[in-house]
Structure formats: C-alpha cells, structure tokens
Design a protein around this motif. Structure first.
Motif, PDB file in Angstrom:
ATOM      1  N   GLN A 138       0.809  -1.212   0.000  1.00 34.50           N
ATOM      2  CA  GLN A 138       0.000   0.000   0.000  1.00 34.50           C
ATOM      3  C   GLN A 138       0.846   1.267   0.000  1.00 34.50           C
ATOM      4  O   GLN A 138       0.358   2.336  -0.288  1.00 34.50           O
ATOM      5  CB  GLN A 138      -0.908   0.008   1.234  1.00 34.50           C
ATOM      6  CG  GLN A 138      -1.878  -1.163   1.287  1.00 34.50           C
ATOM      7  CD  GLN A 138      -2.729  -1.129   2.523  1.00 34.50           C
ATOM      8  OE1 GLN A 138      -3.073  -0.066   3.029  1.00 34.50           O
ATOM      9  NE2 GLN A 138      -3.091  -2.294   3.049  1.00 34.50           N
ATOM     10  N   ALA A 139       2.122   1.135   0.330  1.00 38.19           N
ATOM     11  CA  ALA A 139       2.908   2.332   0.583  1.00 38.19           C
ATOM     12  C   ALA A 139       3.322   3.067  -0.677  1.00 38.19           C
ATOM     13  O   ALA A 139       3.488   4.275  -0.657  1.00 38.19           O
ATOM     14  CB  ALA A 139       4.154   1.973   1.381  1.00 38.19           C
ATOM     15  N   PHE A 140       3.492   2.367  -1.779  1.00 40.07           N
ATOM     16  CA  PHE A 140       4.060   2.988  -2.966  1.00 40.07           C
ATOM     17  C   PHE A 140       3.163   2.730  -4.171  1.00 40.07           C
ATOM     18  O   PHE A 140       2.674   1.624  -4.372  1.00 40.07           O
ATOM     19  CB  PHE A 140       5.474   2.473  -3.216  1.00 40.07           C
ATOM     20  CG  PHE A 140       6.428   2.870  -2.132  1.00 40.07           C
ATOM     21  CD1 PHE A 140       7.096   4.071  -2.194  1.00 40.07           C
ATOM     22  CD2 PHE A 140       6.616   2.059  -1.025  1.00 40.07           C
ATOM     23  CE1 PHE A 140       7.955   4.465  -1.178  1.00 40.07           C
ATOM     24  CE2 PHE A 140       7.463   2.434  -0.006  1.00 40.07           C
ATOM     25  CZ  PHE A 140       8.140   3.648  -0.081  1.00 40.07           C
ATOM     26  N   THR A 141       2.965   3.752  -4.967  1.00 38.48           N
ATOM     27  CA  THR A 141       2.052   3.679  -6.108  1.00 38.48           C
ATOM     28  C   THR A 141       2.719   4.135  -7.401  1.00 38.48           C
ATOM     29  O   THR A 141       2.046   4.334  -8.403  1.00 38.48           O
ATOM     30  CB  THR A 141       0.816   4.557  -5.848  1.00 38.48           C
ATOM     31  OG1 THR A 141       1.262   5.896  -5.611  1.00 38.48           O
ATOM     32  CG2 THR A 141       0.032   4.046  -4.655  1.00 38.48           C
ATOM     33  N   GLY A 142       4.031   4.332  -7.378  1.00 35.83           N
ATOM     34  CA  GLY A 142       4.726   4.814  -8.563  1.00 35.83           C
ATOM     35  C   GLY A 142       4.678   6.317  -8.729  1.00 35.83           C
ATOM     36  O   GLY A 142       5.073   6.831  -9.782  1.00 35.83           O
ATOM     37  N   LYS A 143       4.204   7.027  -7.725  1.00 34.72           N
ATOM     38  CA  LYS A 143       4.105   8.489  -7.818  1.00 34.72           C
ATOM     39  C   LYS A 143       5.488   9.088  -8.055  1.00 34.72           C
ATOM     40  O   LYS A 143       6.475   8.678  -7.447  1.00 34.72           O
ATOM     41  CB  LYS A 143       3.499   9.051  -6.541  1.00 34.72           C
ATOM     42  CG  LYS A 143       3.171  10.535  -6.600  1.00 34.72           C
ATOM     43  CD  LYS A 143       2.463  10.971  -5.341  1.00 34.72           C
ATOM     44  CE  LYS A 143       2.169  12.467  -5.343  1.00 34.72           C
ATOM     45  NZ  LYS A 143       1.292  12.853  -6.457  1.00 34.72           N
ATOM     46  N   ILE A 211      -1.681  -3.042 -16.994  1.00 36.76           N
ATOM     47  CA  ILE A 211      -1.051  -3.907 -15.996  1.00 36.76           C
ATOM     48  C   ILE A 211       0.045  -3.148 -15.262  1.00 36.76           C
ATOM     49  O   ILE A 211       0.136  -3.183 -14.030  1.00 36.76           O
ATOM     50  CB  ILE A 211      -0.464  -5.163 -16.664  1.00 36.76           C
ATOM     51  CG1 ILE A 211      -1.572  -6.011 -17.286  1.00 36.76           C
ATOM     52  CG2 ILE A 211       0.323  -5.998 -15.656  1.00 36.76           C
ATOM     53  CD1 ILE A 211      -1.071  -7.104 -18.200  1.00 36.76           C
ATOM     54  N   ALA A 212       0.879  -2.451 -15.997  1.00 37.49           N
ATOM     55  CA  ALA A 212       2.012  -1.754 -15.386  1.00 37.49           C
ATOM     56  C   ALA A 212       1.576  -0.576 -14.545  1.00 37.49           C
ATOM     57  O   ALA A 212       2.125  -0.347 -13.455  1.00 37.49           O
ATOM     58  CB  ALA A 212       2.987  -1.288 -16.468  1.00 37.49           C
ATOM     59  N   ILE A 228      -0.231  -1.908 -11.267  1.00 41.12           N
ATOM     60  CA  ILE A 228       0.764  -1.927 -10.194  1.00 41.12           C
ATOM     61  C   ILE A 228       1.126  -0.503  -9.750  1.00 41.12           C
ATOM     62  O   ILE A 228       0.898  -0.112  -8.617  1.00 41.12           O
ATOM     63  CB  ILE A 228       2.038  -2.678 -10.639  1.00 41.12           C
ATOM     64  CG1 ILE A 228       1.682  -4.034 -11.238  1.00 41.12           C
ATOM     65  CG2 ILE A 228       2.988  -2.841  -9.454  1.00 41.12           C
ATOM     66  CD1 ILE A 228       0.951  -4.961 -10.323  1.00 41.12           C
ATOM     67  N   ALA A 229       1.693   0.281 -10.646  1.00 39.24           N
ATOM     68  CA  ALA A 229       2.113   1.653 -10.317  1.00 39.24           C
ATOM     69  C   ALA A 229       0.987   2.614 -10.689  1.00 39.24           C
ATOM     70  O   ALA A 229       1.044   3.332 -11.693  1.00 39.24           O
ATOM     71  CB  ALA A 229       3.403   2.005 -11.046  1.00 39.24           C
ATOM     72  N   LEU A 600       7.508   1.059  -8.381  1.00 41.86           N
ATOM     73  CA  LEU A 600       7.324   1.193  -6.931  1.00 41.86           C
ATOM     74  C   LEU A 600       8.672   1.309  -6.236  1.00 41.86           C
ATOM     75  O   LEU A 600       8.861   2.135  -5.332  1.00 41.86           O
ATOM     76  CB  LEU A 600       6.561  -0.015  -6.380  1.00 41.86           C
ATOM     77  CG  LEU A 600       5.192  -0.358  -6.961  1.00 41.86           C
ATOM     78  CD1 LEU A 600       4.585  -1.535  -6.202  1.00 41.86           C
ATOM     79  CD2 LEU A 600       4.256   0.825  -6.947  1.00 41.86           C
ATOM     80  N   TRP A 601       9.595   0.454  -6.663  1.00 40.68           N
ATOM     81  CA  TRP A 601      10.935   0.487  -6.053  1.00 40.68           C
ATOM     82  C   TRP A 601      11.637   1.808  -6.333  1.00 40.68           C
ATOM     83  O   TRP A 601      12.318   2.359  -5.470  1.00 40.68           O
ATOM     84  CB  TRP A 601      11.770  -0.667  -6.583  1.00 40.68           C
ATOM     85  CG  TRP A 601      11.305  -2.017  -6.142  1.00 40.68           C
ATOM     86  CD1 TRP A 601      10.330  -2.305  -5.223  1.00 40.68           C
ATOM     87  CD2 TRP A 601      11.792  -3.285  -6.588  1.00 40.68           C
ATOM     88  NE1 TRP A 601      10.179  -3.658  -5.080  1.00 40.68           N
ATOM     89  CE2 TRP A 601      11.064  -4.291  -5.896  1.00 40.68           C
ATOM     90  CE3 TRP A 601      12.761  -3.680  -7.505  1.00 40.68           C
ATOM     91  CZ2 TRP A 601      11.287  -5.650  -6.103  1.00 40.68           C
ATOM     92  CZ3 TRP A 601      12.985  -5.039  -7.713  1.00 40.68           C
ATOM     93  CH2 TRP A 601      12.254  -6.006  -7.011  1.00 40.68           C
ATOM     94  N   MET A 602      11.468   2.334  -7.552  1.00 38.57           N
ATOM     95  CA  MET A 602      12.123   3.595  -7.906  1.00 38.57           C
ATOM     96  C   MET A 602      11.523   4.777  -7.155  1.00 38.57           C
ATOM     97  O   MET A 602      12.196   5.779  -6.933  1.00 38.57           O
ATOM     98  CB  MET A 602      12.051   3.831  -9.415  1.00 38.57           C
ATOM     99  CG  MET A 602      13.034   2.994 -10.214  1.00 38.57           C
ATOM    100  SD  MET A 602      12.950   3.376 -11.978  1.00 38.57           S
ATOM    101  CE  MET A 602      14.448   2.564 -12.576  1.00 38.57           C
TER     102      MET A 602
END
Length: 739
Positions: A138-143, A211-212, A228-229, A600-602
C-alpha cells in the motif's frame, strides 16, 4: 501463399544480394536484414512507398566529417546514442554510404513483434481477482516515477489511465507509425486523436499499460481493478509490431523507432528529474551473427551506469518449441527438420541461421509433413556466397506454379573459420503442412538455429542424426541482452469462470508442474552465448487489464470471448457502449507486472540502477521450484516479490519483530488516520487477542494496539511498517502504509 495441391513443384531461387552489398555484408558493414531490403529494392520486389527514406543505425570513424557525409548522402540525424547514430536516409543511398571509408557500419533489422499468446479461448467472468493474485504494497504507487510503454494499439482516453479527479495520467504519446512521427503532448491533443493510428487492429499496448500502471477502476459488477504503479506518470510510443513480412512493408520497416521511443522517454524523465522504467513486451529472434551490434550498443548507452533507468523486456512465448541443433565434430552428417506455425500471429516464413565450416555442404529439402516426399532440393557451399558475381544462384526443379525463394546471406566469418549464414524466405507464407529438412555434411562442428518467430526445429527420427535438437535457447531479442531485465511467465490462475456461463481453462496449454510454476510457453535460456536468462518471472496467465475500445468490428468479434467485464464509468468510447476489460496470457503480461514493481521500487529509491535492481531481484525473489538451483534458465532468480524488495530498499528487513511476508488471508484498510486489519478467523485461530504494531523505517516501534484497529493520528506523514500478529500463519504478517 495458399497451396492448392499437395503435390506441387518447388522452385527455390537463391537470391544473394548484389556484389556490392554482398561484399559489404561479408565485411560486416551492412546487417543481413538491410542487405535483403536493398536486394528487394534493386529487384523491384519491395512494395512502393510514398517516401523511400528509412531509418537505420550507423557508426562513423572517430574523425569522420558528419556534416559532409550528411550532405553527400542526404541523410538526417534523428538521434544519438553515444557513438551510434540513427539516421533517416533514402534507401537508394545506403549501399554508397556503407562503402564510404568514413563509415564503420550501417545496420537495420526486422522490427520486433508482440509477445502475446492468442490460443483459442473462451474468457467471460463476473468476478476476477487482482492482476497478480497477491496483495500489493500500500505504501508505494509509482508516484513521481515515469512508466514508458513502447508497444502498439493505444487507447488514450481509457479511464484506466485517469486519476481520481478524472484527469489523464498520460503525459504524452508519440506515434511512430505515422510519417513523420506525430507527438501528442497536451490533454486536448490526446483527447482529439483518442488513439494510436494502429488502434483499429491492435490492442496490445493498452492492455500492457493497464497492468504496469493502470488506475483504480470498478467494473459494472463493482469489482475493483488496478495496475501496479497506479499513480505513475505514463508515456506511450506506438511502433510497428504487426510482424506481417516487414521487409516488404514500406512504412517503418526497421526496428530503429523502438530506440528512438526509448530515448525520448528517458530524455523526458531526465528533464522532469524523475526516474523512468520502460516496458517492451515484444521481441524478435536471437542470432549467432552480430546483426544487431549497433542496436545493442545503443540500448546499453541508455541504461548502463544511469541511475533511475531500466528497461524491462518480455522473454517470449516460445518455451514449447526447440530452435537449436548442434552437430558434433564426430559426425560427418547431421541436421533437423523445420516446421511452420502461426500461433503467435506472425505468419509462417522460413528463417534459419547456420554456423558451418567452409567445406561443409548445406542441403535444403522441401518436403511434406511426414518427411516422406521431396518436392525440391537445393545444395549450397558457403564459398558460393563469397564467389557469387551476378547476384543470384538458381536451380529450377520441374515445372509448376509454386515458387519458393530462399535468400542466403553471409552474415559473418568467425575467428575459427566458421561461416554464419542466414537462410530466409521473406516472400511467402509456408503451409503448415509442409516441412524443410536441413542437412549439414562435412567434418567439423555445425549449428542450426531457427528464427523463434515462426519456424521451430523438430527431430526427424526417419533420418540418421536428425534428432539432435536442444532444449532451451528459445529466448527472444532484446530479452537476451544482458542489461535488459528479462521476464518469464508464472501461471497462477489457469481457470477463469465466465459470467455468461462459459469458462476458460488454460491448463492444457500452460500448466506444467502446477500453480505457481513456469507457464509452459514461457521462453527459456540460455542465450546463444551461454548466459542465464530470464532474470525474473511474474504472473502472466489470465491477466485482466484495459482493452483498446477503438478496435474495429472484425477484431472485436475475435476478442469478444476474452472480454471479462465493462467499466462502471460515465465515460464512453466514441463507438458506443462501455470500456471493456480483457483477460490475456503471455510474457507480454508478466513483463509489465515487473515494470510496475520496479516503478514502486524507484519511488522508494530514485537512484536505482539496472545492477541494483538485479541485486534486489536476486535477494528477494520467491523460488518456485525447489528442485532447481538459482538463478536458472527457467525462472532466473524466481518470482518477483514487490513487497520484499521494498522492505530491502527501506531497510525494514533488518527490523526485529517485522516479518517479511504479507499475510495471505488478511488485508489492511486505511481510512483517514485509522488503520484496520481484516481477516476471517478459523477454527485453528487462537483465542488470543490480535495485535497491531507500527514501526518507523529506521526500526523504532512507535505504536502498539491490541485488536484489529489502530489510530495513527499522532504520526507525521511518512512511510511505516505495520505488523499484524494473530498467532496464525495465514493471517500474520506485515505491510507498508503511507500517511
């Protein structure tokens, strides 16, 4: 070409290129595909184009006068990748440019095609689980991360790509299928054009982008769907992925637009001071020859030692087939059969590469499906390609109306004296009932490698030493490039019950060892030079995502059985009805799952490099098959774990008291500043009171509460780790939240 009669006459015309272009090819200055294109142009066989200019890659000597060369040969520089240039040039000027002593190499190769399985299916559902069959962090959304999609068939107005306020998240889109390419950089432009120019017949890019990075949407049955993002910035580039004999296609017949699109995306992200991950769910065959040396140099220049950049590539869907045959030096004669199929929609042409010695004889038989009847034969010595002076070698067998043309190109001469020869028929589709029998005779080792697009090899038991095909080696390109993050397909949902009474069962096609293992079609390594690929896997069977709603009626009917649901939205596409959701299968679907995860990782670490991402994948991926060593050529490092990767980036894996697994049967809901854990107690559930603990990312225990709800109003904005303890393995675990 349709065959009207099985007993036909076979005429194979060995079309070498003209002496000038053949010599350039042998010296490595022209790539084979480009040589073939020039040969077609010179023989009047290439389709006429309004604009005869094509985009190619070139590399000049260090002290070359670029301005003088551009004026002399009339080319325009489109982009630079270190020492590699992409230029636009009249096709008639290419041979002369390559012959210039200031030019090191001129290269263009066949465009990639989409990696999407399209096996017959009936997919209709009223309720579909989320794309990855597990809970996303929940913490990261690709923002503040840019997700680039290089593909085709884009729907620019789809609600899957709007934020909560209804504003599009697509920052710009570029259409390389138009000449010149058209870029749409404003909301008005995107709204006006609505879709890419191939959207009448293509839908792949919309599904992949959903999807991405798809936004949260609800279907007409109020079932939520989300990529995902889901808050990332989206940029899109439509390129030619049709794959229908591109060498004859006068519009964008080379792979150069792929590189231009990727460079444009990375340049944009750099200007915005944001990290960027690009998805490429497409590919083409590997090769023994270094046909794409400039392309690979250009790709590496985009990501190597470049923080905040990565390219994710689908491995391919050729896992069920064999493509490599090795003749040991102990055998005087060996070979393999070549069969044809259209299961990936690419057509059935002949494309086979041979690595042979100068004295070895290559025999090509055109036969029936049982290898019991020969319709035509041609033999070839490698030296014939070097010694050809008139540009053609011909052999006519019998009489009749059926024509098979075989282009033989000497791609390379290796240091050990081997010849790399590419045999191709780019002119006609072969009937799936026909076969080619290839035989190499003479002392020394030899290899046969079939084009992974549509011409796999098969063993022929009736012929001595023709049962030598090798498992693996069916990875595509650029998936085989070391600096790409290559993704295979894990099967997690094989059956999907339809809402109209029908259902799909992918088990006969994709089910190998079971749920959670590699889907059978997912391509495997090693690469032709022996490296392990893929790098990682992700779910890719029955993945639900957005659908391009501008597909014309004939294609829409073809896809209607794969439509899962409609979106519950006030927006409607121009052609009426609702926006649809589609279920699809292939590495085309697993790759964007990894692309979104890397976004998300980035967001957590914008300085991540390709090397850093691969280290994360190696450290945190789930290993599905415990009988294998990792990394391996089926799974790479295993199935990607978005959550565990984030925990490593944030250092949460080092916090005592926080487990590294998300609970399988518990979910977390954040409403305002109140966090609630939800799960259903079972008979095995202990009677002890559940407990929630909140940790900072630097390891401090901040809050503890007995029960399933906790008030977080005392905490400042930031990211926190939540540990739920219930005494039951299925409902105990951690997640991340962002306040």
């Amino acid at each position: 070409m349709e065959r009207k009669k099985l007993l036909s006459v076979f005429l194979m015309t060995l079309l070498a290129v003209t002496m000038s272009s053949q010599s350039l090819t042998a010296l490595g200055k022209l790539s084979p595909y480009l040589s073939g294109m020039l040969s077609l142009e010179q023989n009047g066989r290439r389709a006429a184009a309004a604009d005869a200019r094509v985009m190619v890659l070139t590399k000049l000597v260090a002290d070359a006068d670029e301005v003088l060369l551009a004026a002399k040969y009339g080319f325009t520089v489109e982009a630079r990748f270190g020492e590699v240039l992409i230029i636009s040039i009249d096709i008639q000027q290419i041979a002369a440019l390559a012959a210039d002593n200031q030019v090191v190499r001129v290269e263009a190769e066949r465009p990639a095609h989409k990696y999407l399985d399209v096996m017959p299916s009936q997919i209709r559902a009223d309720k579909v689980r989320d794309n990855l069959d597990n809970t996303l962090p929940q913490a990261f959304t690709g923002k503040d991360v840019v997700v680039g999609i290089v593909d085709g068939g884009f729907d620019y107005i789809n609600p899957f790509f709007r934020d909560a306020a209804g504003k599009t998240r697509i920052k710009w889109a570029i259409d390389y299928l138009k000449t010149p390419a058209q870029k749409y950089a404003t909301v008005d432009e995107l709204t006006t054009v609505k879709c890419s120019s191939d959207a009448k017949t293509e839908w792949h890019g919309t599904h992949v982008a959903g999807i991405a990075a798809g936004s949260l949407v609800h279907s007409t049955w109020d079932v939520p769907y989300q990529g995902i993002a889901s808050e990332a910035d989206i940029v899109e580039a439509a390129i030619n992925l049709a794959g229908n004999n591109p060498i004859l296609n006068p519009s964008n017949p080379t792979s150069a637009p792929m590189l231009l699109a990727m460079k444009e995306m990375f340049d944009y992200a750099e200007a915005e001071q944001k990290p960027c991950v690009i998805n490429f769910s497409a590919g083409i065959s590997q090769t023994f020859a270094h046909n794409r040396q400039l392309e690979e140099e250009a790709l590496r220049s985009l990501v190597v030692n470049k923080p905040g950049r990565a390219i994710v590539v689908a491995a391919g869907n050729q896992g069920l087939y064999k493509y490599l045959m090795h003749k040991p030096d102990t055998m005087m004669q060996a070979g393999a059969g070549v069969r044809f199929h259209r299961e990936d929609g690419f057509g059935a042409y002949l494309g086979v590469e041979l690595v042979v010695k100068a004295n070895q004889v290559i025999t090509v038989n055109y036969e029936d499906s049982l290898y019991s009847k020969i319709y035509g034969t041609i033999t070839l010595l490698p030296s014939e390609l070097e010694n050809a002076t008139n540009g053609t070698l011909e052999k006519k067998i019998g009489s009749g109306v059926y024509l098979r043309r075989l282009t033989a190109t000497l791609s390379e001469k290796t240091a050990d004296g081997s010849y790399v020869i590419f045999l191709a028929d780019n002119y006609s589709n072969y009937p799936e009932t026909d076969r080619i029998l290839l035989t190499v005779e003479g002392a020394g080792e030899a290899w046969i490698y079939a084009d992974t697009s549509c011409a796999p090899l098969e063993d022929v038991a009736s012929e001595p030493n023709h049962s030598l095909t090798v498992e693996g080696y069916n990875m595509g390109w650029p998936a085989s490039v070391d600096e790409m993050i290559t993704v295979g397909n894990i099967g997690r949902r094989f059956k999907l019950k339809g809402s109209w009474g029908n259902s799909i069962d992918w088990s006969p096609y994709e089910l190998g060892k079971g749920v959670g293992y590699r889907a059978l079609s997912s391509a495997c390594g090693p690469t032709l030079d022996g490296r392990v690929k893929p790098d990682v896997c992700a779910p890719g069977v029955n993945i639900v995502s957005a659908y391009n709603n501008f597909v014309n009626e004939s294609y829409e009917q073809y896809l209607v059985d794969e439509t899962i649901a409609m979106l519950d939205t006030e927006y409607e596409p121009e052609n009426g009805g609702y926006f649809a959701l589609l279920s699809q299968t292939g590495t085309s679907m697993s790759a964007p799952a990894v692309t979104g995860t890397i976004a998300l990782w980035m967001q957590a670490d914008p300085t991540l490099t390709v090397e850093g991402i691969k280290d994360l994948i190696a450290a945190t991926s789930r290993r599905p098959d415990t009988d294998l060593f990792y990394p391996n050529n089926e799974y790479g490092h295993g199935e990607i774990d978005a959550y565990l990767g984030l925990c490593y980036i944030l250092g949460i894996n080092k916090i005592q008291g926080v487990s590294m697994a998300q609970p399988q049967k518990a979910a977390f809901r954040l409403s305002g500043r109140t966090l609630t854990a939800q799960y259903v107690a079972t008979q095995s559930q202990p009677t002890e009171q559940p407990e929630l603990r909140i940790y900072s990312t630097d390891g401090r225990l901040l809050l503890t509460e007995q029960g399933t709800s906790i008030n977080l109003s005392t905490l400042p904005h930031g990211v926190y780790a939540v540990q739920l303890n219930t005494g039951n393995k299925a409902t105990t675990g951690s997640t991340l939240i962002r306040l």
